[in-house]
Motif scaffolding. Structure first.
Motif, PDB file in Angstrom:
ATOM      1  N   VAL A  12       0.853  -1.185   0.000  1.00 45.77           N
ATOM      2  CA  VAL A  12       0.000   0.000   0.000  1.00 45.77           C
ATOM      3  C   VAL A  12       0.890   1.237   0.000  1.00 45.77           C
ATOM      4  N   GLN A  13       0.400   2.310  -0.567  1.00 41.73           N
ATOM      5  CA  GLN A  13       1.160   3.561  -0.578  1.00 41.73           C
ATOM      6  C   GLN A  13       1.059   4.258   0.769  1.00 41.73           C
ATOM      7  N   SER A  14       2.045   5.068   1.060  1.00 41.62           N
ATOM      8  CA  SER A  14       2.028   5.865   2.280  1.00 41.62           C
ATOM      9  C   SER A  14       0.738   6.681   2.351  1.00 41.62           C
ATOM     10  N   GLY A  15       0.105   6.679   3.515  1.00 39.05           N
ATOM     11  CA  GLY A  15      -1.169   7.357   3.694  1.00 39.05           C
ATOM     12  C   GLY A  15      -2.376   6.471   3.453  1.00 39.05           C
ATOM     13  N   GLY A  16      -2.144   5.282   2.930  1.00 41.43           N
ATOM     14  CA  GLY A  16      -3.238   4.371   2.635  1.00 41.43           C
ATOM     15  C   GLY A  16      -3.684   3.581   3.842  1.00 41.43           C
ATOM     16  N   SER A  17      -4.616   2.642   3.591  1.00 40.90           N
ATOM     17  CA  SER A  17      -5.215   1.851   4.665  1.00 40.90           C
ATOM     18  C   SER A  17      -5.221   0.376   4.306  1.00 40.90           C
ATOM     19  N   LEU A  18      -5.204  -0.435   5.334  1.00 41.55           N
ATOM     20  CA  LEU A  18      -5.374  -1.876   5.206  1.00 41.55           C
ATOM     21  C   LEU A  18      -6.126  -2.365   6.432  1.00 41.55           C
ATOM     22  N   ARG A  19      -6.884  -3.454   6.254  1.00 39.17           N
ATOM     23  CA  ARG A  19      -7.490  -4.122   7.398  1.00 39.17           C
ATOM     24  C   ARG A  19      -7.013  -5.569   7.423  1.00 39.17           C
ATOM     25  N   LEU A  20      -6.372  -5.924   8.504  1.00 37.00           N
ATOM     26  CA  LEU A  20      -5.924  -7.298   8.693  1.00 37.00           C
ATOM     27  C   LEU A  20      -6.971  -8.063   9.497  1.00 37.00           C
ATOM     28  N   SER A  21      -7.096  -9.337   9.177  1.00 33.66           N
ATOM     29  CA  SER A  21      -7.985 -10.233   9.912  1.00 33.66           C
ATOM     30  C   SER A  21      -7.174 -11.395  10.457  1.00 33.66           C
ATOM     31  N   CYS A  22      -7.668 -11.956  11.541  1.00 37.00           N
ATOM     32  CA  CYS A  22      -7.043 -13.148  12.117  1.00 37.00           C
ATOM     33  C   CYS A  22      -8.163 -14.091  12.544  1.00 37.00           C
ATOM     34  N   ALA A  23      -8.267 -15.196  11.841  1.00 37.21           N
ATOM     35  CA  ALA A  23      -9.303 -16.192  12.136  1.00 37.21           C
ATOM     36  C   ALA A  23      -8.742 -17.247  13.079  1.00 37.21           C
ATOM     37  N   GLY A  66      -4.198   6.359  17.408  1.00 33.25           N
ATOM     38  CA  GLY A  66      -4.883   7.319  16.554  1.00 33.25           C
ATOM     39  C   GLY A  66      -4.914   6.920  15.094  1.00 33.25           C
ATOM     40  N   ARG A  67      -4.138   5.899  14.721  1.00 33.02           N
ATOM     41  CA  ARG A  67      -4.126   5.445  13.316  1.00 33.02           C
ATOM     42  C   ARG A  67      -4.661   4.028  13.169  1.00 33.02           C
ATOM     43  N   PHE A  68      -4.423   3.187  14.158  1.00 32.81           N
ATOM     44  CA  PHE A  68      -4.841   1.776  14.108  1.00 32.81           C
ATOM     45  C   PHE A  68      -5.991   1.557  15.084  1.00 32.81           C
ATOM     46  N   THR A  69      -6.887   0.646  14.717  1.00 31.40           N
ATOM     47  CA  THR A  69      -7.997   0.274  15.591  1.00 31.40           C
ATOM     48  C   THR A  69      -8.140  -1.245  15.603  1.00 31.40           C
ATOM     49  N   GLN A  82      -7.626  -2.424  11.918  1.00 28.86           N
ATOM     50  CA  GLN A  82      -7.775  -1.446  10.855  1.00 28.86           C
ATOM     51  C   GLN A  82      -6.599  -0.492  10.945  1.00 28.86           C
ATOM     52  N   MET A  83      -5.873  -0.373   9.864  1.00 29.29           N
ATOM     53  CA  MET A  83      -4.670   0.452   9.852  1.00 29.29           C
ATOM     54  C   MET A  83      -4.853   1.579   8.849  1.00 29.29           C
ATOM     55  N   ASN A  84      -4.906   2.796   9.344  1.00 29.67           N
ATOM     56  CA  ASN A  84      -5.071   3.981   8.509  1.00 29.67           C
ATOM     57  C   ASN A  84      -3.815   4.840   8.554  1.00 29.67           C
ATOM     58  N   SER A  85      -3.728   5.761   7.606  1.00 32.06           N
ATOM     59  CA  SER A  85      -2.582   6.692   7.550  1.00 32.06           C
ATOM     60  C   SER A  85      -1.260   5.937   7.668  1.00 32.06           C
ATOM     61  N   LEU A  86      -1.147   4.897   6.894  1.00 32.66           N
ATOM     62  CA  LEU A  86       0.048   4.050   6.990  1.00 32.66           C
ATOM     63  C   LEU A  86       1.302   4.795   6.570  1.00 32.66           C
ATOM     64  N   LYS A  87       2.399   4.448   7.226  1.00 32.22           N
ATOM     65  CA  LYS A  87       3.689   5.072   6.986  1.00 32.22           C
ATOM     66  C   LYS A  87       4.692   3.990   6.569  1.00 32.22           C
ATOM     67  N   PRO A  88       5.750   4.362   5.884  1.00 31.63           N
ATOM     68  CA  PRO A  88       6.765   3.355   5.524  1.00 31.63           C
ATOM     69  C   PRO A  88       7.311   2.598   6.727  1.00 31.63           C
ATOM     70  N   GLU A  89       7.384   3.264   7.872  1.00 25.85           N
ATOM     71  CA  GLU A  89       7.895   2.593   9.075  1.00 25.85           C
ATOM     72  C   GLU A  89       6.928   1.568   9.653  1.00 25.85           C
ATOM     73  N   ASP A  90       5.723   1.484   9.110  1.00 21.50           N
ATOM     74  CA  ASP A  90       4.786   0.432   9.508  1.00 21.50           C
ATOM     75  C   ASP A  90       5.055  -0.876   8.760  1.00 21.50           C
ATOM     76  N   THR A  91       5.964  -0.848   7.797  1.00 23.03           N
ATOM     77  CA  THR A  91       6.300  -2.044   7.036  1.00 23.03           C
ATOM     78  C   THR A  91       6.848  -3.122   7.952  1.00 23.03           C
ATOM     79  N   ALA A  92       6.209  -4.286   7.926  1.00 20.97           N
ATOM     80  CA  ALA A  92       6.598  -5.394   8.810  1.00 20.97           C
ATOM     81  C   ALA A  92       5.710  -6.593   8.515  1.00 20.97           C
ATOM     82  N   ALA A  93       6.099  -7.732   9.070  1.00 19.80           N
ATOM     83  CA  ALA A  93       5.193  -8.864   9.147  1.00 19.80           C
ATOM     84  C   ALA A  93       4.335  -8.681  10.390  1.00 19.80           C
TER      85      ALA A  93
END
Length: 127
Positions: A12-23, A66-69, A82-93
């Motif tokens: 995702v580009q910087s400033g974008g959002s992703l939602r991760l799920s864990c079943a 303030g960015r993740f919920t 829910q991860m919003n306003s993502l930054k390059p430093e959020d890059t990780a597993a």
């Protein structure tokens, strides 16, 4: 057999959002505090967020406040972040984890406090 399966990672580009799920499966999900951790290359796994058994309490790392919920659906045995306003430093597993320990006023912020782990999902944030 206990399983935690993460999904939703990606590029995702910087400033974008992703939602991760864990079943979750193989254990009584609603009796477990759930957490999300992340690990960047060459770094230790670090706490991101945690949520109480019924979802009425949460805690976050300062770096994501303030960015993740974090949320959970006990009917679906699933925890989300829910991860919003993502930054390059959020890059990780990103890993989800479960602990049967009871909350007594201190949140579970370290890896050794968790009993079960998923295999992780990669999040890459481009600048």
């Amino acid at each position: 057999q206990v399983q935690l399966v993460e999904s939703g990672g990606g590029l995702v580009q910087s400033g974008g959002s992703l939602r991760l799920s864990c079943a979750a499966s193989g254990f009584f999900f609603s009796s477990y505090v759930m957490g999300w951790f992340r690990q960047a290359p060459g770094k230790e796994r670090e706490f991101v967020a945690t949520i109480s058994r019924n979802g009425d309490g949460t805690d976050y790392a300062d770096s994501v406040k303030g960015r993740f919920t974090i949320s959970r659906d006990n009917a679906k045995n699933t925890v989300y972040i829910q991860m919003n306003s993502l930054k390059p430093e959020d890059t990780a597993a990103y890993y989800c984890a479960a602990t049967v320990a009871r909350y007594t006023g201190n949140w579970f912020l370290t890896t050794d406090e968790y009993d079960y782990w998923g295999q992780g999902t990669q999040v890459t944030v481009s600048s």
